[in-house]
Motif scaffolding. Structure first.
Motif, PDB file in Angstrom:
ATOM      1  N   VAL A 182      55.953  93.533  93.842  1.00 11.52           N
ATOM      2  CA  VAL A 182      54.985  92.738  94.612  1.00 11.52           C
ATOM      3  C   VAL A 182      53.617  93.421  94.601  1.00 11.52           C
ATOM      4  N   ASP A 183      53.611  94.735  94.821  1.00  7.78           N
ATOM      5  CA  ASP A 183      52.341  95.465  94.831  1.00  7.78           C
ATOM      6  C   ASP A 183      51.675  95.472  93.459  1.00  7.78           C
ATOM      7  N   LEU A 184      52.465  95.618  92.394  1.00  5.25           N
ATOM      8  CA  LEU A 184      51.877  95.638  91.055  1.00  5.25           C
ATOM      9  C   LEU A 184      51.352  94.260  90.671  1.00  5.25           C
ATOM     10  N   ALA A 185      52.097  93.215  91.019  1.00  5.92           N
ATOM     11  CA  ALA A 185      51.598  91.857  90.765  1.00  5.92           C
ATOM     12  C   ALA A 185      50.304  91.623  91.528  1.00  5.92           C
ATOM     13  N   ALA A 203      44.228  95.144 103.660  1.00  8.92           N
ATOM     14  CA  ALA A 203      43.163  94.137 103.692  1.00  8.92           C
ATOM     15  C   ALA A 203      43.084  93.377 102.371  1.00  8.92           C
ATOM     16  N   LEU A 204      43.297  94.089 101.268  1.00 10.91           N
ATOM     17  CA  LEU A 204      43.294  93.433  99.956  1.00 10.91           C
ATOM     18  C   LEU A 204      44.466  92.459  99.832  1.00 10.91           C
ATOM     19  N   ILE A 205      45.619  92.844 100.366  1.00  9.25           N
ATOM     20  CA  ILE A 205      46.781  91.958 100.330  1.00  9.25           C
ATOM     21  C   ILE A 205      46.522  90.706 101.173  1.00  9.25           C
ATOM     22  N   ARG A 206      45.913  90.884 102.326  1.00  7.03           N
ATOM     23  CA  ARG A 206      45.579  89.711 103.154  1.00  7.03           C
ATOM     24  C   ARG A 206      44.616  88.792 102.416  1.00  7.03           C
ATOM     25  N   LYS A 207      43.675  89.384 101.697  1.00  6.82           N
ATOM     26  CA  LYS A 207      42.720  88.579 100.923  1.00  6.82           C
ATOM     27  C   LYS A 207      43.448  87.749  99.867  1.00  6.82           C
ATOM     28  N   LEU A 208      44.367  88.400  99.139  1.00  2.00           N
ATOM     29  CA  LEU A 208      45.133  87.687  98.122  1.00  2.00           C
ATOM     30  C   LEU A 208      45.975  86.580  98.729  1.00  2.00           C
ATOM     31  N   ASP A 209      46.615  86.871  99.859  1.00  2.00           N
ATOM     32  CA  ASP A 209      47.475  85.872 100.495  1.00  2.00           C
ATOM     33  C   ASP A 209      46.677  84.659 100.938  1.00  2.00           C
TER      34      ASP A 209
END
Length: 255
Positions: free
Chosen positions: A22-25, A241-247
């Motif tokens: 998930v993190d690499l994707a 924060a980057l993950i929230r942006k992607l989501d």
């Protein structure tokens, strides 16, 4: 040999590997989002937890904004598939990554780009200049490797490993940028700073005026400054924060 469908991947891998996927994707999607991708021609690799020396790499031919956790391909150090997959891999593209992973057991993720600014600075004789705050973070752990042509020959690996040593930033002359991180988040944050440094340098040089350089003593003490900036968390400080942006944009990378 039957092919493992992407939808079945989560069922056959460990929870630790799935989270890594998930993190690499997410990292691939972020590379596309920030404009660092080169169609399908660069790679981000991640070492899978465990003693087997397996790695995750992109399915060759997919754009970075198409990559999902289940579509990532698990390979051995020679880039042979460990789990069957409908997607091809690019063994030649894994040469640089496998060289770094082999020499640096401390590195989980290797991120390599061919951005316009990165290649432009890599073509300059003096390389990255100490002319910005961003560049000081890179210069504290920067190495260079001379261009030897398209990197598909195993014989280049020892020279690349020797040039990189324990550095976390590598400028591939006439080629591009590479970062190595203890986590995917660390490698991404390092590349963000590396790429920003190169963009700033090209912009400053385009202005035509004389450039001022940062006092070398500041570079020497930059490690402590980075810890202060990230609360000692490194890439983990910005990753949520980057993950929230992607989501918010498209959570399909989690599939």
């Amino acid at each position: 040999m039957t092919t493992t469908a992407p939808s079945e991947v989560q069922k056959i891998v460990s929870p630790e590997e799935w989270q890594l996927r998930v993190d690499l994707a997410a990292c691939y999607r972020l590379v596309a989002l920030y404009g660092w991708s080169d169609l399908v021609f660069t790679h981000v690799s991640a070492r899978v937890p465990g003693p087997e020396h397996h790695f995750l790499i992109n399915p060759y031919g997919l754009m970075f904004d198409e990559i999902t956790a289940s579509s990532l391909v698990k390979v051995d150090p020679e880039c042979n598939k460990v789990i069957t997959s409908p997607y091809p891999v690019n063994p030649a593209g894994f040469v640089i990554h496998s060289a770094v992973h082999a020499a640096r057991p401390d590195v989980q993720c290797v991120l390599h780009t061919h951005t316009r600014a990165g290649v432009a600075v890599s073509a300059q004789k003096n390389g990255l200049l100490p002319i910005s705050q961003q560049s000081t973070f890179v210069l504290a752990s920067l190495a260079y490797h001379d261009y030897e042509g398209v990197a598909f020959r195993d014989e280049e690996k020892p020279r690349l490993q020797a040039d990189m040593g324990q550095a976390n930033f590598l400028m591939l002359r006439n080629h591009g940028l590479l970062t190595a991180g203890k986590t995917i988040a660390d490698a991404f944050l390092s590349m963000y700073i590396f790429e920003s440094s190169c963009q700033i340098q090209i912009a400053a040089q385009a202005g035509g005026g004389e450039l001022t350089q940062v006092d070398p003593r500041i570079v020497e003490g930059v490690g402590q400054a980075m810890k202060v900036q990230t609360g000692g968390l490194g890439g983990a400080f910005v990753w949520p924060a980057l993950i929230r942006k992607l989501d918010r944009i498209d959570p399909a990378y989690r599939n």
